[in-house]
Design a protein around this motif. Sequence first.
Motif, PDB file in Angstrom:
ATOM      1  N   HIS A 290       2.388   6.981  11.757  1.00 32.82           N
ATOM      2  CA  HIS A 290       2.397   5.677  11.088  1.00 32.82           C
ATOM      3  C   HIS A 290       3.186   4.653  11.888  1.00 32.82           C
ATOM      4  O   HIS A 290       2.698   3.546  12.147  1.00 32.82           O
TER       5      HIS A 290
ATOM      6  N   GLU B 208      -6.912   4.660   9.974  1.00 29.02           N
ATOM      7  CA  GLU B 208      -6.179   4.939   8.735  1.00 29.02           C
ATOM      8  C   GLU B 208      -6.494   6.332   8.189  1.00 29.02           C
ATOM      9  O   GLU B 208      -5.603   7.040   7.727  1.00 29.02           O
TER      10      GLU B 208
ATOM     11  N   SER C 226      -5.527   8.950  -2.316  1.00 32.48           N
ATOM     12  CA  SER C 226      -4.274   8.821  -3.060  1.00 32.48           C
ATOM     13  C   SER C 226      -3.610   7.452  -2.891  1.00 32.48           C
ATOM     14  O   SER C 226      -2.529   7.221  -3.423  1.00 32.48           O
ATOM     15  N   VAL C 227      -4.247   6.538  -2.191  1.00 29.58           N
ATOM     16  CA  VAL C 227      -3.647   5.229  -1.925  1.00 29.58           C
ATOM     17  C   VAL C 227      -3.541   4.421  -3.221  1.00 29.58           C
ATOM     18  O   VAL C 227      -4.498   4.342  -4.002  1.00 29.58           O
TER      19      VAL C 227
ATOM     20  N   ILE D 276       1.175   5.099   0.287  1.00 31.90           N
ATOM     21  CA  ILE D 276       0.278   6.049   0.941  1.00 31.90           C
ATOM     22  C   ILE D 276       0.893   7.438   1.043  1.00 31.90           C
ATOM     23  O   ILE D 276       2.116   7.589   1.078  1.00 31.90           O
ATOM     24  N   ASN D 277       0.016   8.433   1.078  1.00 25.45           N
ATOM     25  CA  ASN D 277       0.412   9.826   1.301  1.00 25.45           C
ATOM     26  C   ASN D 277      -0.298  10.357   2.532  1.00 25.45           C
ATOM     27  O   ASN D 277      -1.373   9.885   2.900  1.00 25.45           O
TER      28      ASN D 277
ATOM     29  N   ILE E 128      -3.811   9.178   6.712  1.00 26.91           N
ATOM     30  CA  ILE E 128      -3.621   8.822   5.302  1.00 26.91           C
ATOM     31  C   ILE E 128      -4.642   9.552   4.428  1.00 26.91           C
ATOM     32  O   ILE E 128      -5.830   9.573   4.735  1.00 26.91           O
TER      33      ILE E 128
ATOM     34  N   TYR F 267       5.404   8.866  -2.985  1.00 22.27           N
ATOM     35  CA  TYR F 267       4.561   8.568  -1.830  1.00 22.27           C
ATOM     36  C   TYR F 267       5.314   8.866  -0.541  1.00 22.27           C
ATOM     37  O   TYR F 267       6.545   8.830  -0.497  1.00 22.27           O
TER      38      TYR F 267
ATOM     39  N   PHE G  49       0.859  -1.179   0.000  1.00 21.80           N
ATOM     40  CA  PHE G  49       0.000   0.000   0.000  1.00 21.80           C
ATOM     41  C   PHE G  49       0.897   1.230   0.000  1.00 21.80           C
ATOM     42  O   PHE G  49       1.609   1.482   0.980  1.00 21.80           O
TER      43      PHE G  49
ATOM     44  N   MET H  14      -6.760   8.993   1.892  1.00 22.09           N
ATOM     45  CA  MET H  14      -7.307   7.747   1.358  1.00 22.09           C
ATOM     46  C   MET H  14      -7.552   7.803  -0.156  1.00 22.09           C
ATOM     47  O   MET H  14      -7.532   6.767  -0.818  1.00 22.09           O
TER      48      MET H  14
ATOM     49  N   VAL I 260      -2.305   0.501  -4.563  1.00 23.61           N
ATOM     50  CA  VAL I 260      -2.111  -0.851  -4.028  1.00 23.61           C
ATOM     51  C   VAL I 260      -1.545  -1.749  -5.111  1.00 23.61           C
ATOM     52  O   VAL I 260      -1.968  -1.689  -6.269  1.00 23.61           O
TER      53      VAL I 260
END
Length: 111
Positions: A23, A91, A99-100, A8-9, A95, A60, A6, A97, A102
Motif C-alpha cells: 500500500h 487495487e 470488504s471495502v 480497506i482490508n 485489497i 480494517y 476508503f 475489494m 467508503v
Amino acid sequence: MIKFAFMINRLDGMSFEDFVEYHRDRHAPLFTSIPEARQYVKKYAVSHPVAAEGYPNPAYDGLTEIWFDSWADHDAFFASTRYKELVNPDESRFIDMDSVAVMVTEERVVI
C-alpha cells in the motif's frame, strides 16, 4: 472540499506487513505518478493501524483518504484513462475489494 475515506482490508493469505508495504511503497507511488493525481487530488493519504492498548482491535487493515475540491474533479480523476488502466487494476492486487467501506464527508475542523 470533499473527502473520501476508503477503509480497506488485505487479501486473504497476505500478511499485514506485506499489505502495508504494498500500500505505502507500491500502490501510493503508482497513484501519485499519474498526472491526474496532481491535477485533481488535493490530498492523498494512506494510514495503517498501530497497537493501541485499551482500544479494540482495528476493523480494517488500512485507510486511504482522497480529497477533491469538487465533484467535477472527482469525476475527472476517476474517469481518466491512466486511473482506469494503471491505478484501478492495481487495487485488487492487495485489497479485498468485497470488504471495502467508503465514507464521503465534508470535513469541518473544530479545534
